[in-house]
Design a protein around this motif. Structure first.
Motif, PDB file in Angstrom:
ATOM      1  N   ALA A 136       0.815  -1.225   0.000  1.00  0.00           N
ATOM      2  CA  ALA A 136       0.000   0.000   0.000  1.00  0.00           C
ATOM      3  C   ALA A 136       0.842   1.267   0.000  1.00  0.00           C
ATOM      4  O   ALA A 136       0.378   2.327  -0.433  1.00  0.00           O
ATOM      5  N   LYS A 139       1.146   4.014  -2.653  1.00  0.00           N
ATOM      6  CA  LYS A 139       0.049   4.977  -2.833  1.00  0.00           C
ATOM      7  C   LYS A 139       0.201   6.201  -1.927  1.00  0.00           C
ATOM      8  O   LYS A 139      -0.595   7.126  -1.998  1.00  0.00           O
ATOM      9  N   GLN A 245      -7.436  -3.141  -1.649  1.00  0.00           N
ATOM     10  CA  GLN A 245      -8.083  -1.849  -1.873  1.00  0.00           C
ATOM     11  C   GLN A 245      -8.762  -1.333  -0.602  1.00  0.00           C
ATOM     12  O   GLN A 245      -8.667  -0.141  -0.287  1.00  0.00           O
ATOM     13  N   GLU A 246      -9.431  -2.238   0.120  1.00  0.00           N
ATOM     14  CA  GLU A 246     -10.079  -1.826   1.375  1.00  0.00           C
ATOM     15  C   GLU A 246      -9.049  -1.318   2.372  1.00  0.00           C
ATOM     16  O   GLU A 246      -9.284  -0.333   3.083  1.00  0.00           O
ATOM     17  N   GLU A 248      -6.139   0.096   1.715  1.00  0.00           N
ATOM     18  CA  GLU A 248      -5.637   1.408   1.286  1.00  0.00           C
ATOM     19  C   GLU A 248      -6.651   2.511   1.583  1.00  0.00           C
ATOM     20  O   GLU A 248      -6.275   3.615   2.001  1.00  0.00           O
ATOM     21  N   LEU A 249      -7.935   2.211   1.416  1.00  0.00           N
ATOM     22  CA  LEU A 249      -8.968   3.190   1.767  1.00  0.00           C
ATOM     23  C   LEU A 249      -8.985   3.435   3.274  1.00  0.00           C
ATOM     24  O   LEU A 249      -9.185   4.570   3.738  1.00  0.00           O
ATOM     25  N   SER A 250      -8.756   2.377   4.061  1.00  0.00           N
ATOM     26  CA  SER A 250      -8.706   2.510   5.516  1.00  0.00           C
ATOM     27  C   SER A 250      -7.519   3.371   5.947  1.00  0.00           C
ATOM     28  O   SER A 250      -7.618   4.170   6.889  1.00  0.00           O
ATOM     29  N   GLU A 252      -6.228   5.793   4.176  1.00  0.00           N
ATOM     30  CA  GLU A 252      -6.627   7.167   3.860  1.00  0.00           C
ATOM     31  C   GLU A 252      -7.539   7.724   4.961  1.00  0.00           C
ATOM     32  O   GLU A 252      -7.410   8.895   5.359  1.00  0.00           O
ATOM     33  N   SER A 253      -8.426   6.872   5.472  1.00  0.00           N
ATOM     34  CA  SER A 253      -9.320   7.298   6.556  1.00  0.00           C
ATOM     35  C   SER A 253      -8.531   7.598   7.828  1.00  0.00           C
ATOM     36  O   SER A 253      -8.872   8.509   8.590  1.00  0.00           O
ATOM     37  N   GLU A 256      -7.042  10.993   7.645  1.00  0.00           N
ATOM     38  CA  GLU A 256      -8.075  11.998   7.928  1.00  0.00           C
ATOM     39  C   GLU A 256      -8.371  12.065   9.425  1.00  0.00           C
ATOM     40  O   GLU A 256      -8.461  13.145  10.005  1.00  0.00           O
TER      41      GLU A 256
END
Length: 294
Positions: A136, A139, A245-246, A248-250, A252-253, A256
């Motif tokens: 990951a 990214k 993918q999940e 990598e989205l986590s 990003e979260s 934030e």
């Protein structure tokens, strides 16, 4: 020897040592507390039942072997571990006594951290899914990943190091001291602890991170339990079957969340809940209850 105001207990702690077991039988034992759930523990259950000595047993990682019907109290490190284990194993009684954090008073030792970073501090084994974190990181070119931990699977470590070749934002530390760990977790540049395990009994690494002010990305049931304790968002849960993918989205979260993480509140609540004093108090009261009932 555990002391209370009204009674002294002789506690036999059996971790699989027959010589220690033989020595302990010379004493007037009040309670047996096993931290080990292997064969030696099961072989002695009939003995304790015959002597009418209550047995308390710590159960980790959804123990599925052995007969626990003679155990007076099964002790779990977390609510989620208790719920999943009770589904397939019989116990007379159960309780949750969470471990305490023993690094709270360690003094920080500076580690070079030139940029913002994710942190992985844990044993290095496949179920922790470090390989997915490494993949990951391509990214997140402006963020580093600091990796520290004890190797227990040489082949898996070799795989992870091969995956990290050519990725400039991955920093390997090997085994680190408590002071270095404290610095990495408490530093303002730390986005959070990232250990996307597919399975945990408790998650002591997550607790340490939260005690030092870093949010976590990790095993979803553990993150949910710590969120309930703090009554505020403490991290991002990753499901057992999450794909690349999940994850990598986590991540990003988590970036934030780190921008508005309630550091002061979470640190205070976690340090109170997982302190040594709370752990000792729960343990001694639990032992006294079963000794007195017996």
């Amino acid at each position: 020897l555990a002391l209370s105001n009204d009674k002294s207990l002789f506690l036999a702690v059996i971790n699989g040592d027959m010589a220690a077991l033989s020595r302990s039988l010379k004493y007037d034992i009040d309670v047996v507390h096993s931290f080990y759930t292997g064969s030696i523990f099961h072989e002695t259950l009939d003995l304790w039942a015959h002597l009418q000595i209550p047995v308390l047993a710590n159960i980790f990682h959804g123990a599925k072997v052995g007969d626990y019907s003679l155990v007076d109290l099964a002790i779990f490190p977390s609510e989620f571990e208790m719920k999943r284990t009770i589904k397939h194993t019989f116990y007379k009684n159960s309780a949750v006594i969470s471990p305490c954090v023993d690094t709270l008073n360690a003094k920080p030792v500076i580690v070079a951290t030139p940029r913002r970073y994710f942190c992985y501090i844990a044993i290095i084994e496949k179920r922790k899914r470090l390989h997915m974190l490494i993949i990951a990181m391509s990214k997140f070119p402006d963020i580093d990943l600091h990796i520290a931990g004890i190797e227990i699977d040489g082949n898996y470590l070799e795989l992870c190091k091969k995956l990290s070749q050519g990725i400039d934002n991955i920093i390997w530390h090997g085994t680190i001291s408590d002071g270095e760990k404290v610095f990495l977790l408490s530093n303002d540049e730390c986005i959070g602890l990232t250990i996307p395990s597919e399975n945990e009994s408790f998650g002591i690494s997550y607790v340490e991170a939260l005690c030092f002010g870093s949010p976590v990305l990790g095993f979803a049931p553990a993150v949910a339990e710590f969120t309930a304790i703090c009554n505020t968002e403490v991290g991002i849960g990753v499901e057992q079957n999450a794909g690349q993918q999940e994850l990598e989205l986590s991540m990003e979260s988590l970036v934030e969340l780190s921008s508005h993480f309630d550091k002061k509140n979470v640190t205070q609540k976690m340090r109170e809940y997982f302190s040594y004093d709370v752990f000792a108090d729960k343990t001694i009261k639990t032992m006294l209850k079963y000794v007195n009932d017996k």
